[in-house]
Design an enzyme around this catalytic site. Sequence first.
Site, PDB file in Angstrom:
ATOM      1  N   GLY A  31       0.793  -1.227   0.000  1.00 14.41           N
ATOM      2  CA  GLY A  31       0.000   0.000   0.000  1.00 14.41           C
ATOM      3  C   GLY A  31       0.822   1.272   0.000  1.00 14.41           C
ATOM      4  O   GLY A  31       0.282   2.355  -0.196  1.00 14.41           O
ATOM      5  N   CYS A 240     -27.649  -9.139 -16.369  1.00 15.31           N
ATOM      6  CA  CYS A 240     -27.015  -8.762 -17.632  1.00 15.31           C
ATOM      7  C   CYS A 240     -27.972  -9.083 -18.780  1.00 15.31           C
ATOM      8  O   CYS A 240     -28.557 -10.168 -18.823  1.00 15.31           O
ATOM      9  CB  CYS A 240     -25.709  -9.521 -17.802  1.00 15.31           C
ATOM     10  N   CYS A 243     -26.110 -12.110 -20.910  1.00 21.23           N
ATOM     11  CA  CYS A 243     -25.806 -13.428 -20.351  1.00 21.23           C
ATOM     12  C   CYS A 243     -26.613 -13.733 -19.096  1.00 21.23           C
ATOM     13  O   CYS A 243     -26.496 -14.806 -18.522  1.00 21.23           O
ATOM     14  CB  CYS A 243     -24.318 -13.587 -20.086  1.00 21.23           C
ATOM     15  N   CYS A 265     -22.793  -6.941 -18.777  1.00 25.54           N
ATOM     16  CA  CYS A 265     -21.564  -7.136 -18.009  1.00 25.54           C
ATOM     17  C   CYS A 265     -20.486  -6.213 -18.556  1.00 25.54           C
ATOM     18  O   CYS A 265     -20.302  -6.115 -19.771  1.00 25.54           O
ATOM     19  CB  CYS A 265     -21.042  -8.562 -18.162  1.00 25.54           C
ATOM     20  N   CYS A 271     -18.720 -12.340 -19.780  1.00 25.12           N
ATOM     21  CA  CYS A 271     -20.037 -12.370 -20.427  1.00 25.12           C
ATOM     22  C   CYS A 271     -20.031 -13.361 -21.594  1.00 25.12           C
ATOM     23  O   CYS A 271     -20.932 -14.194 -21.718  1.00 25.12           O
ATOM     24  CB  CYS A 271     -20.381 -10.967 -20.913  1.00 25.12           C
TER      25      CYS A 271
END
Lengths: 302, 265
Positions: A31, A240, A243, A265, A271
């Site tokens: 980080g 979606c 899909c 998606c 997808c």
Amino acid sequence: MNAPAYNFAYLDEQTKRMIRRAILKAIAIPGYQVPFASREMPMPYGWGTGGVQVTAAILGPQDVLKVIDQGSDDTTNAISIRKFFAKTAGVATTTSTEEATVIQTRHRIPEASLHANQVLVYQVPIPEPLRFLEPRETETRRMHALAEYGLMHVKLYEDIARFGHIATAYAYPVKVNARYVMDPSPTPKFDNPKMDNCPALQLFGAGREKRIYAIPPHTKVVSLDFEDHPFEPYRFNAPCALCGAENSYLDEIVTDDKGSRMFVCSDTDYCEGRQAAGHHGALSAAPYKDKAQGKAREKANG
Amino acid sequence: MADFDTLEADRPLLIADGLSKSYGRIAACRDVSFSLYPGEVLAIVGESGSGKSTLLQLLSGQLAASGGQVSYRMRDGVTRDLAALGEAERRLLFRTDWGFVHQDPAQGLRMAVSAGANVGERLMAVGWNHYGRIRESASDWLTRVEIDVARIDDAPRTYSGGMRQRLQIARNLVTGPRLVFMDEPTGGLDVSVQARLLDLLRNLVAELHLAVVIVTHDLAVARLLSHRVMVMKGGRVIETGLTDQVLDDPREPYTQLLVSSILPP
């Protein structure tokens, strides 16, 4: 004349070594933003110069590269970067999340879960999470050094005071390994939980700001929040349209000027994979197996 | 308990010992020593360039002294040399046990975030993590400094000068500090607003038993707020004593000049 015009993966070895040193330091201090001598790349700032340098530094001849932009493999930025490395490094490229060993990404984490042999490289525009509250770089560095992160909550407080909930939807600040607060680049906060305890190595490169930071595999990543306003990932409340996925991050696509829209998606590989496996949504063209779009176009042309 | 309180009040909170600061050949502050006790208000008066603000910065640890030292009695009762504190400790002290009220509120406030967040920032910095409680505390403090709670979500840049200054005071007092530094807190405000602010400050100081070091060139502010006065000239303290005594019966020629320079209304 046949000598290659570029060194492997475009950057010279000395530069790659410098970047690798920064990456190693970044992995050692999860980080923490490590400054590095960012080079000019043959693309404008904001197009992923940081991510490209990190990818160039870690890429080996055996690697398989996938590049996504907002989850999509086929946008200009993703295609250009994929071609760039295909040309300068000669590495294999793919659109499959599963097969890739290095995935460079802008603004998304793939839906498919990552595994231990993968590296996810993020393109970062502004690495400093405290920047918009504290403009002085000297001061933000000091705040990181002393772990003074009260200011980060001021931003979240402001959100709740204005909108009634934490309205930060992307670049949602996280605390890495219970020490450094980090900007996860402008990924939607939907993706934040995926960073936590991820088996893949996550590297972040900011070219213009000259910073590299990292999340080593299996590191604790916690999204900041308030006790009475806990962190919640956001997702459009729809399946979606292609899909039918109920749990993926969706793009909203406006389809006419009368307010119609579809949700699909944002991760195209995910997808397509689902569609190939027989899933379909409300707006998918039938029959799904035939790759109707491609054939229809051929007929129209021919 | 009473014994304990007396004991606490008997020991100085802040001790300056032979403080000096020079910038090359220019001595901005020379050999200043004093002790400040809990609940005591000390005014530092003098003309511009007399070293008041330098002294305030030395006392609050923002500037390293060329000579002498400042000690502070921490909450755990141990008196420590400020210069020997680590930066983390000093910054923690600054946002918990101390307050600093700037002359220009824009320096002490975050002008772009709401008043509530301005007051709540110190709380969040010491680990408060409950929005409801932070907000409750912020509204409570806004009420105490006479700002309409309905304006809690407005940014200070929409506030008037007097309101900004009151907001700055609330922001400093929210963590219950024991010592507050003030640099010309009433400078730049019109007289009626000044009067209200002074009134408010006087109440808060008495109510919270605050120790205050206040720098001002306005003798009226010194008279209204402070128990003791230090008069500075050319970087030296030339006269010190109880406020009434110094202002009513000044001994030094310069103090006499200062006192007599006030225009009768």
